[in-house]
Every structure is written in structure tokens, then in C-alpha cells.
Design an enzyme around this catalytic site. Structure first.
Site, PDB file in Angstrom:
ATOM      1  N   GLU A   1     -12.067  14.906  10.516  1.00  0.00           N
ATOM      2  CA  GLU A   1     -13.395  15.241  11.060  1.00  0.00           C
ATOM      3  C   GLU A   1     -14.071  16.384  10.293  1.00  0.00           C
ATOM      4  OE1 GLU A   1     -12.649  15.884  15.209  1.00  0.00           O
ATOM      5  OE2 GLU A   1     -12.715  13.748  15.676  1.00  0.00           O
TER       6      GLU A   1
ATOM      7  N   GLU B   1     -10.111   7.102  16.815  1.00  0.00           N
ATOM      8  CA  GLU B   1      -9.693   7.920  17.964  1.00  0.00           C
ATOM      9  C   GLU B   1     -10.651   7.692  19.117  1.00  0.00           C
ATOM     10  OE1 GLU B   1      -9.529  12.149  17.427  1.00  0.00           O
ATOM     11  OE2 GLU B   1      -8.613  11.996  15.453  1.00  0.00           O
TER      12      GLU B   1
END
Ligand code: GAL
Length: 673
Positions: A153, A312
Site C-alpha cells: 500500500e 485484501e
């Protein structure tokens, strides 16, 4: 090895982040046994494992990771193997304290969490390249390896560093972008407030200033910070490509606008081999399934329509909101299947086994603290079987009905200080227009401002404040050739340097909209205005009004009170073969509906008035046929009209062309040929 998910796996990907370093090896056997029970076939490994695999500088300890990957492979589970470069070890920071990022206020972050990285730091860059090289050399031919997962991320939790190293890097970046200090002066408008520079070495990052810091400088710094992270991603990617050819490389995005505003995913989408995304429900009272759908559509769009993968999400509660509700029964499955409807080639979670220690021990997992005798585990096993049944949809693509123009850089520009109203929020405009389209059961493709839009009968532009000439020409061409365009207020105002287009607002769009705006007149906090339109329809709006002067456009709704009482509020302009609508105030999603309904009629789109708004209907189509995903997020069963009869992949057998979908239920129907 196929480049697209599920990377040669025989069915859609299912699994999660696997962090076995938290557990004794005796637990690993149980992990893989239960993974098999849940039909897990892909796990993400090693994301935060740098300290374990390089315990001292240049000393590598791969034996545990060898055993983890071997065990996974023996059990038919593939690995999405991470470079651990989001979490450098403590020894690294002791040797290179200047690799810790500095805030705008001049405070240096400390070690003790994760993601504390100055992306300009050369010691960090060298160390990241070294550990990536070691991993690639060791595991390039490993049979478990399906995908490389670089970092984690990018852009969160640190969006930008403001240290002296970044200042020097920024000056180089400015030289490359603008060519000279004079060009920087021009672009930033430094003649105002005496900010003129006579040498690039005088320029700093936009650190804390007593008043508003130059907005164009701030905007360029966001671009620089984004580009710097991307340089680091590309450096790791290139090492992996060279040493492990054929294995696709990704990094997990966070395209949800409510979760990450720091990176320009249009640019990132071009750099990864496949797009992967993380998505978590924000439970702030808004309809979470709408935000999920929007994120999934945006992710597919960033992937240019190619297959993508949800890397995710959560089985139940997260633990980083002020209050973290558990998901309701069936919600996890609806979430996963909605992502798949919108193009994901499977569904993975953070994380496999719930932690007992550390920052995320109250975050849900596939295998919860409650163990296997639990609702979450039973739903995880059930979902694994359902997802395995979706193999036929892997070769299909999601069908989009309309386009929404989105641009991260325009969003960044609108968030800067000194704008007409703090209540205006570009993301909110995108959310609300999206929600209104969702409620009309229209599947959205997001497009960058210069993209070819000709495939879409309707294009919506929510607050595209920053718009260059090429984008404006693109929209004009789209309308002239027969498209229907809907544009929100505060669009087409400035160019890429945050310089107002010459002449009356909206400089880039005056011609296409057939109007000018003489003055913005935002409303006091909480104030509302009323609009009156065709057949006496009354709408209520807030935040923004403005003095619109029609110059070819017709007024469809006008203000009946407020600062521009009697003036045009919503207009429509015929141009060439098409139509351009303009909405000069903030209408919430329900109030946008009558406007979009009228625009849909101009565009010849099916209005689907028969369906309740919380029923999601999405098509995936391919050479082998069409699958309709129907997800009922509502509290009542619903009869849904399909284009024809078919067969439900989730075990409900044959369906007619009007199946009943129970409250909270999902149908995935392969339409008969
Ligand atoms: C993600 C992150 C994961 C985990 C998760 C919790 O943003 O990549 O490592 O922290 O959030 O929701």
C-alpha cells in the site's frame, strides 16, 4: 505462467495474508490443513518479514520462509510472495536514521510501527534493492511462487516526506518537469506574494508556512511524492522481472477514495503487471455496499478493464475505526461476490489467522480467535466452495454502462486551501454521482479525463476542477459526436498548474456547456436552497450556488430562493449530435436522480425503475456467455427480471427469467444461450 489472475490456478483465487512468523511451526500444519478445508489456493507471504529474513545487515536467514513456501506448495497453495520493503528492520534505522520520514511540521517519525520510509533516501533504496535481489535469486524458480507482491500500500501511512534529502530530490524533479527556475516561477505564479525564485536551490518542499503555502507548489509536491514512490516500485519490479521472468509483479492498491488520497492510480495502473486492490468497509453510516461497488469499478478501470484481484478485505470487523462493527451474517460473502461481479478474479483477506499480539489483534481474520466453531469460520468455508464454483466466469469481463471521469490530481488541487468553500469536497461529488448511478443500476467505468469516451452513451463529470485543454477538447468531441454529458459545478476551472483558464468560468467548458458563470456564491454552513424544474419538480440543494449566464443552454431547473434566486440551477445544452447538462449546485444522490433520469433518457439508457435501489445487478460477459450477478443488499426478497432464464452457479439450479433473490442473498446466473 499466465500473467493474469488467477495465475494458472485452476479456479478463482481465494485466501489471505499469511503471517506465520507470528506462530510456532507446530501451528503451520494446522494452518495448511484448515486452508485446504476452506479451499484456499493463494496466500500473501512475507510482507513484513524483513527483520526475520535479514536479521543482520547482509546476513540472510531464509530457512523458515523456505519451509513455509515448501509446506504451501505441498498442499497445493500458491504464494503471492512479498518484498518486505515496507518494514525495514530496527538495525537499518539505527544505521540510517535519516531514512525515517519527516512531517511537514519538521518532526521526524520514529521506528516502532511500519511504513516509516523516506522514499528519496538512498540508503533505503540500496537496501530495498538488495533484499529484493536476494529474494528473487532464491525463489525465482520456486513452484509455489505465483505472484510478486512489492511493498505494501504505497502512500499509506506516510504520503510524503519533507526532509532535506527530499528537498534536493524535489529540485531535480522540478528541473526535469519545468526545465528552468523561470518556468517554475511561471507555473506557480510566484509573482504573487513575492515568492519569486532566482535559482532552483532556493526552492523547498511546501513545509509549514505562516499563511497559505503556494497551491501550485503544494500540487507539484504531491506529484513529486507520488512519482518518487513509483520510482521505488519500478526499481523493485525491474529487479524481479530480470531475475524471475514470467512471474507477474503487483503492489496492492487502495483505490477507495475514502481510504487513500495520496497516489495517482492512473499512473500506477500502467506500471504493475496486474492490478490488485485492498478494500475495507468504512462504517460511517453511509451504504457500505455502494462504496464497495465504486471501489471495485475504480479498480477495474485503473486496470483498463483487464482482470484484477482483490488482495485484501476483511471477514468481519477491522480495528482501526473509532467503532468497529462485526459484519452481519452473509455480508462477507456479499462483499466478496460483489468484488468478483465487478471484475476481481477471486477474493483474499487480511489475514489468515487472527493475531494474538501487536497492533491488529482485534482485527478479524479467516480463522478467528474463536476458532473453527464460529460463524466466521463456517462462512469462510462456505465462501471458499462458492468461489470455487465461479471458475467459468474467469474468462469474462464486467460490462459497464456509463463512464465517470475521475482524476486524482484534480482531487488533490481541490483539497488545497483558499477555495470558495471548505464544504465543497470533490470526493463527495464523485461518491454522490456514483451513488445516484448505482441506484439506477448502472455499472460505471471510471475514465481519466483524456480517455476515449465514445463507447459510453452517458458520461458524468463530478467536479473536475483541474482540466487541461486536451481533456476539454475530449469532452467537447464526445458531445459533438452524440454523447450525453453531465457536469458538476467547479469543473473546468484551472489548468494543470492550478492557473485559472482565461475568461469567465468555467474556462475549459464554456462552449460545451453553453454558459458562463459570473460568480460563485457558496452557501453558509447548513443552509439550503430550493430548485424548481419540469412539471413542478422541487429539489433541495446545499453548499454551492453560482450565477450562471446561459449562452446557448436552456434552463431546466432554476433557483427559487437563495443568493441567485430566479437564476439557472441545472441547464441543458444541445451541441452537435449530443447534449451537455450542467448542475451548478450540490445535489445529494437522491436529488441527483431526476437530473440523471432526464440525462439517461437523452442517452437512451434503460431506466430500470422496477428494481429497488439496494439490489445490485452486474453482468460479466465473454465468449462463453453472460453471467448475471444479482446481490440483494436489502431486507426483503426481490423478484428480479433477467434478460432470460439460466442456471445459478451457487447451487440453486435452473432459474426462470424472474428469479426471487432472498433478503441478503446472491444469485449468479449463467444466461441460456
Ligand atoms: C491494510 C494493510 C494490512 C492490514 C489491514 C487491516 O491496509 O495492508 O496489512 O493492516 O489494512 O485492515
Amino acid at each position: 505462467m499466465p500473467l493474469h489472475p488467477p495465475f494458472g490456478l485452476r479456479r478463482p483465487a481465494y485466501g489471505g495474508d499469511y503471517n506465520p512468523e507470528q506462530w510456532p511451526e507446530s501451528t503451520w500444519q494446522e494452518d495448511v490443513r484448515l486452508m485446504r478445508e476452506a479451499r484456499v489456493n493463494l496466500v500473501s507471504v512475507g510482507i513484513f518479514s524483513w527483520a526475520q529474513i535479514e536479521p543482520e545487515p547482509g546476513v540472510y536467514a531464509f530457512d523458515r520462509l523456505d519451509r513455509v513456501l515448501g509446506l504451501l506448495h505441498d498442499n497445493g497453495i500458491a504464494a503471492d510472495l512479498a518484498t518486505p520493503t515496507v518494514a525495514p528492520p530496527a538495525w537499518f534505522y539505527r544505521a540510517h536514521p535519516d531514512a525515517l520520514p519527516v512531517t511537514r511540521e519538521g518532526v521526524r517519525h520514529a521506528f516502532g510501527s511500519r511504513g516509516a520510509i523516506c522514499h528519496s533516501n538512498s540508503a533505503y533504496r540500496r537496501a530495498a534493492a538488495r533484499i529484493t535481489t536476494e529474494l528473487a535469486q532464491r525463489y525465482a524458480g520456486h513452484p509455489a511462487l505465483a505472484l510478486w507482491h512489492v511493498h505494501n500500500e504505497y502512500g499509506a501511512p506516510v504520503a510524503a516526506c519533507y526532509c532535506d534529502g527530499c528537498a534536493a530530490h524535489f529540485r531535480h524533479w522540478l528541473a526535469a518537469r519545468h526545465g528552468s527556475v523561470e518556468a517554475v516561477n511561471d507555473a506557480w505564479g510566484t509573482a504573487f506574494w513575492g515568492q519569486h525564485y532566482t535559482g532552483l536551490e532556493q526552492i523547498d518542499p511546501p513545509r509549514l508556512t505562516p499563511g497559505v503555502c503556494n497551491p501550485a507548489q503544494q500540487l507539484d509536491y504531491r506529484r513529486f511524492a507520488d512519482a518518487t514512490m513509483r520510482e521505488n516500485f519500478c526499481a523493485e519490479r525491474d529487479i524481479l522481472h530480470r531475475l524471475a521472468p514470467g512471474i507477474p509483479v503487483t503492489t496492492n492498491f487502495m483505490t477507495a477514495l475514502s481510504q487513500c488520497d495520496t497516489v495517482d492510480y492512473w499512473a500506477w495502473g500502467r506500471e504493475v503487471d496486474i492490478v490488485t486492490n485492498d478494500h475495507y468497509l468504512i462504517t460511517d453510516g453511509r451504504r457500505t455496499h455502494v462504496n464497495l461497488a465504486m471501489t471495485a469499478d475504480l479498480t477495474r478501470s485503473v486496470a483498463h478493464g483487464a482482470p484484477w484481484l482483490l488482495l485484501e478485505h476483511s471477514t468481519s470487523a477491522v480495528n482501526w475505526q473509532p467503532r468497529n462493527p462485526a459484519k452481519r451474517p452473509g455480508e462477507m460473502a456479499r462483499n466478496s461476490l460483489a468484488h468478483i461481479a465487478r471484475g476481481s478474479q477471486g477474493a483474499l483477506f487480511f489475514q489468515w489467522r487472527q493475531s494474538r499480539q501487536g497492533a491488529e489483534k482485534f482485527h478479524s481474520a479467516m480463522l478467528p480467535q474463536a476458532g473453527t466453531d464460529s460463524r466466521v469460520w463456517r462462512e469462510v468455508v462456505r465462501l471458499g466452495a462458492d468461489i470455487a464454483a465461479l471458475t467459468p466466469v474467469l474468462d469474462t469481463s464486467t460490462v459497464a454502462d456509463v463512464a465517470v471521469v475521475w482524476d486524482w490530481q484534480s482531487w488533490w488541487a481541490q483539497a488545497l486551501e483558499g477555495r470558495p468553500s471548505v464544504d465543497h469536497d470533490a470526493r463527495e461529488r464523485a461518491d454522490s454521482f456514483y451513488e445516484a448511478l448505482y441506484d439506477r443500476h448502472l455499472t460505471v467505468h471510471f475514465a481519466p479525463p483524456e480517455a476515449d469516451l465514445s463507447a459510453y452513451p452517458l458520461v458524468v463529470v463530478p467536479a473536475l476542477y483541474l482540466m487541461n485543454r486536451a481533456a476539454a477538447d475530449n469532452l467537447r468531441r464526445y458531445v459533438e459526436n452524440g454523447g450525453t454529458l453531465v457536469v458538476s459545478y467547479f469543473s473546468g476551472i484551472v489548468d494543470e498548474h492550478d492557473t485559472v483558464h482565461e475568461g469567465p468560468y468555467p474556462g475549459a467548458l464554456r462552449d460545451v456547456l453553453g454558459l458562463t458563470v459570473e460568480e460563485f456564491s457558496p452557501l453558509p454552513e447548513g443552509a439550503r436552497v430550493r430548485l424548481s424544474g419540469p412539471d413542478g419538480t422541487e429539489l433541495s440543494a446545499d453548499v454551492w450556488t453560482e450565477s450562471v449566464v446561459p449562452r446557448g443552454a436552456e434552463t431546466v431547473w432554476h433557483y427559487t430562493d437563495g443568493p441567485v434566486r430566479g437564476g439557472p440551477a441545472v441547464t441543458r445544452h444541445r451541441l452537435g449530435k449530443g447534449t451537455a447538462w450542467y448542475v451548478s449546485t450540490r445535489l445529494a444522490a437522491p436529488a441527483l436522480d431526476p437530473v440523471l433520469r432526464a440525462a439517461c433518457q437523452d442517452a437512451g439508457l434503460d431506466l430500470r425503475d422496477d428494481l429497488p435501489r439496494d439490489v445490485e445487478v452486474v453482468h460479466r460477459s465473454g465468449e462463453d456467455g453472460t453471467w448475471v450477478f444479482v446481490i440483494n443488499h436489502g431486507e426483503e426478497p426481490v423478484d428480479v427480471t433477467l434478460p432470460g432464464p439460466g442456471t445459478d452457479l451457487l447451487g440453486n439450479g435452473r432459474t426462470g427469467s424472474r428469479p426471487t433473490v432472498p433478503a441478503g442473498g446472491v444469485r449468479i446466473v449463467r444466461l441460456d444461450d
